[in-house]
Design an enzyme around this catalytic site. Structure first.
Site, PDB file in Angstrom:
ATOM      1  N   ASP A 187     -36.765  84.382 -21.307  1.00  0.00           N
ATOM      2  CA  ASP A 187     -36.276  85.641 -21.748  1.00  0.00           C
ATOM      3  C   ASP A 187     -34.853  86.135 -20.937  1.00  0.00           C
ATOM      4  OD1 ASP A 187     -36.938  85.532 -19.137  1.00  0.00           O
ATOM      5  OD2 ASP A 187     -38.555  87.090 -19.015  1.00  0.00           O
ATOM      6  N   THR A 188     -34.555  85.537 -19.933  1.00  0.00           N
ATOM      7  CA  THR A 188     -33.282  85.582 -19.391  1.00  0.00           C
ATOM      8  C   THR A 188     -31.915  85.243 -20.480  1.00  0.00           C
ATOM      9  OG1 THR A 188     -33.781  85.422 -17.152  1.00  0.00           O
ATOM     10  CG2 THR A 188     -31.377  84.889 -17.625  1.00  0.00           C
TER      11      THR A 188
END
Length: 474
Positions: free
Chosen positions: A224-225
């Site tokens: 997700d980063t």
């Protein structure tokens, strides 16, 4: 028009975001939200995979027609499959205690300096390698049955279309990927008796994996980063980024990894970005501290909104006491406010008693830790940063954004809020040939998403506080 569905799994909830792109215009809306809380089962804290897949199918149903679908989650967690491709057990959550002491055991086999030189990954007990060592030690029967490992976003995609892959960005969180080549590190795998056959074929972000009911299943940036960083709105030269949510990831984009001993001792990590760059960053516990404190106060009988907590913090005395957000006692769930008081008591500081004092202490400590990390990043890269671009849910914490600008003495540009979902959507649009590349996607975000700029105002006051803060870290 192209319509794409992005599933984003966060610390306590999952969301299905439907994006629509037509004529150079991007719109999006949340079509489904569901709980993603770990549960205790068989002595471990686990993902509830069956329930989550039911919610994935419900989100798909609510979305109606769309052209593609992709998943992103936090890093490091995985599921193990047997010979027939069945999930052997619900995946264990990284906050489970099974990896306690595993880094020390691993370093007796492969020294930390050698492990970092091979992988460039910040050595953290939650990383996939140490989770696998825990399986080898504590669950030898499970290890004997395991034939393939799928990281969580790849596991969700497999459940829909049957394709088994290992997407690059999520693999780079594992402590097993060679930072230079992007392949599995033979040094690490051999040292810990992990067969390379355990891993599915590696694919880059934006790979089409198969179909589900006529829609393409795409490997976005599974981490997700990296989805969030993909949605940086046309970052200016010299900008650092802060992906601010449950975790805070503060870093910058590089062309090559930095694998020096200084980089290791500074606990900086080289992770693969969706655009092929290296995201050189520091992992810092983030708004988990506020989220878990809020849950504690709710358990005690008072349910505060985030805006109410911010207002209480504004009423509290500034720069009175601080914590190290990354001290080990702040990682597990539980009574964070009580641990904050104990930390301040132990370090000889005024003890925050009220809710507002605790929240102010947490926000100020995060802002000061961001400065500390930014200085480390500058030292390792030789860069002088021009501004800090904050993306993700933390941009809604306006008090934290203002404090961060004062703390680092640089402008803060905050937005977009939905960076993770937007990055997921952009990667799908590139895979569908609607966008040429992520640079075009970033330019699109810059045109369409609002941002807010915060200028530093009280730098002298915060400079004095930072000198005190460094003594607390030491």
């Amino acid at each position: 028009m192209k319509r794409v569905l992005a599933f984003d799994f966060g610390a306590s909830s999952g969301r299905a975001i439907l994006g629509a792109y037509e004529g150079g215009r991007l719109t999006y809306k949340e079509v489904h939200r569901f709980e993603n809380n770990p549960r205790e089962q068989d002595g471990h804290l686990r993902w509830n995979f069956t329930d989550l897949m039911n919610n994935v199918r419900l989100g798909i149903e609510k979305a109606g027609s769309f052209d593609s679908i992709a998943f992103d989650t936090w890093g490091v967690d995985f599921g193990l499959l047997d010979e027939e491709g069945n999930l052997l057990e619900d995946p264990v959550h990284y906050r489970d205690s099974r990896t306690d002491g595993m880094t020390e055991q691993a370093e007796r086999i492969l020294p930390a300096a050698d492990l970092y030189a091979a992988t460039g990954c910040q050595i953290m007990g939650i990383n996939t390698l140490f989770q696998l060592l825990a399986v080898q030690k504590e669950q030898p029967e499970l290890w004997a049955k395991a034939r393939q490992l799928l990281f969580m976003p790849d596991l969700f995609a497999y459940a829909l279309c049957g394709s088994r892959v290992c997407e690059t960005t999520i693999a780079s969180t594992s402590q097993m990927l060679d930072a230079r080549t992007g392949c599995w590190s033979k040094t690490v795998l051999d040292a810990f008796s992990v067969p390379e056959s355990l891993f599915a074929p590696m694919v880059p972000s934006g790979t089409v994996l198969g179909e589900y009911k006529g829609a393409k299943v795409i490997a976005a940036a599974g981490h997700d980063t990296q989805c969030a960083v993909a949605a940086l709105p046309a970052p200016q030269p010299g900008a650092a980024f802060l992906s601010c949510g449950t975790w805070s990831l503060l870093g910058c984009e590089l062309d090559e990894p930095i694998l020096t001993e200084e980089s290791r001792t500074l606990a900086l990590s080289n992770e693969r970005g969706a655009n092929g760059k290296v995201n050189y960053l520091k992992n810092i516990i983030g708004l988990w501290l506020i989220q878990e404190s809020r849950r504690q106060w709710k358990r005690e009988g008072t349910a505060y909104s985030f805006s109410e907590l911010e207002e209480l913090a504004l009423q509290a005395e500034p720069l009175r006491s601080f914590i190290d957000p990354d001290a080990p006692e702040f990682t597990p769930p539980g009574d964070i406010p009580g641990r904050v008081r104990e930390f301040c008591r132990r370090t000889g500081q005024p003890v925050p008693e009220t809710v507002g004092q605790v929240v102010r202490c947490l926000y100020e400590s995060l802002a000061l830790k961001y400065r500390f990390a930014l200085e480390q990043l500058g030292r390792a890269t030789g860069q002088n940063f021009s501004c800090l671009h904050i993306i993700g849910g933390g941009t809604q914490a306006k008090l934290l954004c203002r404090m961060t600008a004062d703390s680092i003495g640089l402008p803060v540009v905050a937005g977009p809020i939905e960076a993770t979902a937007l990055g997921n959507i952009l990667i799908q649009l590139v895979a569908l040939d609607e966008l040429k590349n992520l640079d075009e996607g970033r330019a699109l975000i810059a045109r369409t998403e609002p941002v807010q700029r915060y200028e530093p105002e009280q730098t002298a006051l915060w400079n004095r506080a930072y000198e005190t803060y460094k003594t607390i870290l030491n």
